[in-house]
Write an enzyme that holds these catalytic residues in place. Structure first.
Site, PDB file in Angstrom:
ATOM      1  N   GLU A 173      -0.726   1.542  20.226  1.00  0.00           N
ATOM      2  CA  GLU A 173       0.033   2.805  20.165  1.00  0.00           C
ATOM      3  C   GLU A 173       1.414   2.559  19.552  1.00  0.00           C
ATOM      4  O   GLU A 173       2.442   2.904  20.141  1.00  0.00           O
ATOM      5  CB  GLU A 173       0.137   3.450  21.550  1.00  0.00           C
ATOM      6  N   GLU A 305      -9.342   3.597  24.023  1.00  0.00           N
ATOM      7  CA  GLU A 305      -8.839   4.257  25.241  1.00  0.00           C
ATOM      8  C   GLU A 305      -9.390   5.670  25.258  1.00  0.00           C
ATOM      9  O   GLU A 305      -9.101   6.461  24.347  1.00  0.00           O
ATOM     10  CB  GLU A 305      -7.306   4.280  25.280  1.00  0.00           C
TER      11      GLU A 305
END
Ligand code: AHR
Length: 497
Positions: A173, A305
Site C-alpha cells: 500500500e 488483502e
C-alpha cells in the site's frame, strides 16, 4: 428454479491453489496469541506454534501465507527479528494499537510456521522506510546457499540451509501507509528495489509482486504499469514482475462507519453482498489495463488483502481489528472465492485478511480455546478447487435479490484432478430458499453435497463453538441433472461424477 449449465469440455484454466491463500500481520492478536505463544506456554505448541491452530489450518490446506504485513511491513526491519530472543529489539507498533512489538516472531519463526503448515511463503518487503540494501540483504539471508555475510549470519542463528521464498512483495500500500507515494514515484522505486531481489535459487525463482491499486484506483494501475513497462522495456516480464497486488475490503457502512459484525439489518446484509460482488468489477477494471501491457497474462492479479471489515467488537482495542464472524461472512467468502475461480486466468493469488483474530479471520482464539468461524468452513468446503480446472457455467432462470440488483444464487465449478466436478454455490437471499439445478449436459452418475447454513447472524462462540458447522446436503439426480434445495444464507459444495 436456478439452473446452471456446466461445460466440461472447455475449461477456463487452472485455479491456482494460491487463490486460497492467507495473510498474517503483526496486528492485534493475529501472530501473538493467535498463532505464536512461545515454546514455554501452557498452550500446546510445537516450537511456539499453537497446535490447535496449525491443525485447523492444515485441514483447509493453506497454500500460501503472506507476512509480516500489511502496513506493518513498511515499518519492519528484519534484522530486529533474528538472533537470540533476549537481544531482539523492541519497537512500537505504531499502526496497530501502539503496543510494544518484541520481535520474538521473526524470519526463522515464519519459516517454521510455513514448514508446519506445508505452505508456500510470501514475504512482504519494506519500501516505505527501508533501504534497498536492507531488502537485498534479507533476500540473501533467506535464500543464498553459499558463503556470504548473510548466509553466515543465518547459519550462526541456527539455520545453515537456505529457505525457499516463493513470493516477495516489493512494499505494501505504497499509495497510503507504505509511504504515501504517487504512482510514478512508487513505480520507479519498484523498478529499483526489485532489481536487488536477487534470484539465488534458479530452480525456484522468487516471484515478485508489485504494489498495486486500492479498490478502483485505476489511475494507479495505469501509471505504475506504464512506468514499469516503459523505457527501458524489461526484456522479459518473468523475473521483473510476476504479480500486481489489489486490495479490496467490504465495509457495509462505508469506511468511517463500517457497521457491527453481529448486529445488522436486511438492508446491510444486501449492501454487504453487493459489495462482495463488486470484486468481479474490480478484476475486470484492473485486468483490462493489465491486458494492455501483458496480453499473455503472465502477470497475475494478486488480491493479497480481501475480506469483510467491520467495527471492532465492543470493548476490544480499536487498533487490534478483532471482529466476530457470521453466516454473512461465510457468504462474503463464498461469493468472493467463486469470483476468483471464475477469473483464474488473471487472478493467481489471493490472501484473506487475516488468518487468526483479525478482520475476517478463519479462526478465533481466547486463551487456550480456539473456534472455527463460518469463513473457515467455506475454505474447507472449497478446498478441492485448489489446482482444479475451472469450468464455464451458464446461469438460467436465476432470480434476483436485494432490489433486483443481485443474482439470488452465484456459483463456480471445477474439474478435479481425480475426476469429478466440484460446484460451490452461494444463496445470497437472507430470507428465501432456492431450488438449484446443475446440468452437465449428460446424465450425472452420482451427486453428493455438503451444506453450511444458519440464520444470517448465526456464528460460533467460545461457549457454543459448533453453532455453525458443515452438514450433509441432500442432492438428487432428476432427469440427469443434480438438484438440491439451498436454504437462505446457505453455501453448498456439491461433487458430481
Ligand atoms: O489488513 C489490515 C490493513 O489493511 C493492512 O495492514 C493494510 O495493508 C490494509 O490497509
Amino acid at each position: 428454479m436456478a439452473m446452471f449449465r456446466i461445460d466440461e469440455a472447455k475449461p477456463l484454466g487452472r485455479i491456482a491453489p494460491e487463490i486460497y491463500g492467507h495473510f498474517s500481520e503483526h496486528l492485534g492478536r493475529c501472530i501473538y496469541e493467535g498463532i505464536f505463544v512461545k515454546p514455554d506456554s501452557g498452550i500446546p505448541n510445537v516450537n511456539g506454534m499453537r497446535t490447535d491452530v496449525v491443525e485447523a489450518l492444515k485441514e483447509i490446506r493453506v497454500p500460501v501465507l503472506r507476512w509480516p504485513g500489511g502496513c506493518f511491513a513498511d515499518e519492519y526491519h528484519w534484522k530486529d527479528g533474528i538472533g537470540p530472543l533476549e537481544g531482539r529489539k523492541r519497537m512500537i507498533n505504531t499502526h496497530w494499537g501502539g503496543v510494544v512489538e518484541d520481535n520474538s516472531f521473526g524470519t526463522h519463526e515464519f519459516f517454521e510456521l510455513c514448514r508446519q503448515l506445508g505452505c508456500k511463503t510470501y514475504i512482504n518487503g519494506n519500501v516505505g522506510s527501508g533501504t534497498v540494501q536492507e531488502m537485498s540483504e534479507w533476500v540473501e539471508y533467506m535464500t543464498f546457499d553459499g558463503v556470504s555475510p548473510m548466509a553466515e549470519l543465518r547459519a550462526k542463528n541456527g539455520h545453515a540451509a537456505p529457505w525457499r521464498v516463493d513470493y516477495f512483495g516489493v512494499g505494501n500500500e505504497n499509495w497510503g501507509c507504505g509511504g504515501n507515494m504517487t504512482p510514478g514515484y512508487y513505480a520507479n522505486l519498484y523498478r529499483r528495489y526489485q532489481t536487488y531481489v536477487r534470484c539465488y535459487n534458479h530452480d525456484a525463482p522468487i516471484k515478485k509482486i508489485c504494489g498495486g491499486p486500492n479498490v478502483d484506483d485505476v489511475k494507479w494501475t495505469k501509471k505504475v504499469l506504464k512506468t514499469c513497462f516503459g523505457h527501458p522495456q524489461p526484456e522479459d516480464v518473468h523475473g521483473f514482475m510476476d504479480g500486481l497486488s489489489l486490495h479490496y475490503y467490504v465495509h457495509p457502512g462505508g469506511w468511517k462507519h463500517k457497521g457491527s459484525a453481529l448486529e445488522f439489518t436486511e438492508e446491510e446484509w444486501y449492501a454487504t453482498m453487493e459489495k462482495a460482488l463488486y470484486m468481479e468489477d474490480l478484476i475486470r477494471l484492473h485486468g483490462d489495463v493489465m491486458d494492455k501491457y501483458d496480453p499473455e497474462k503472465s502477470v497475475g492479479l494478486i488480491v493479497d488483502e480481501w475480506g469483510a471489515w467491520y467495527d471492532v467488537e465492543p470493548g476490544t482495542n480499536p487498533g487490534f481489528l478483532y471482529q466476530q464472524n457470521t453466516m454473512r461472512d461465510a457468504l462474503v467468502a463464498a461469493v468472493t472465492l467463486n469470483i476468483f475461480n471464475n477469473h483464474c486466468d488473471r487472478v493467481k493469488m489471493a490472501c484473506i485478511a487475516q488468518m487468526v483474530n483479525v478482520l475476517q479471520a478463519v479462526l478465533l482464539t481466547e486463551g487456550p480455546k480456539m473456534i472455527k468461524t463460518p469463513t473457515w468452513y467455506v475454505f474447507h468446503m472449497y478446498r478441492d478447487h485448489q489446482g482444479a480446472q475451472a469450468l464455464p457455467v451458464k446461469a438460467e432462470g436465476v432470480g434476483a435479490v436485494g432490489g433486483s440488483k443481485m443474482p439470488a444464487v452465484q456459483v463456480s465449478a471445477s474439474k478435479l484432478e481425480h475426476g469429478g466436478i466440484l460446484v460451490t454455490a452461494a444463496n445470497l437471499s437472507m430470507t428465501d430458499s432456492q431450488t438449484v439445478r446443475l446440468d452437465l449436459g449428460r446424465t450425472a452418475e452420482s451427486a453428493s453435497g455438503v451444506l453450511l447454513t444458519g440464520e444470517a447472524h448465526a456464528h460460533n462462540t467460545f461457549d457454543a463453538p459448533e453453532a455453525v458447522k458443515e452438514q450433509p446436503l441432500a442432492v438428487t439426480v432428476v432427469d440427469g441433472a443434480a438438484e438440491f434445495e439451498l436454504p437462505p444464507c446457505g453455501v453448498a459444495s456439491v461433487c458430481l461424477t
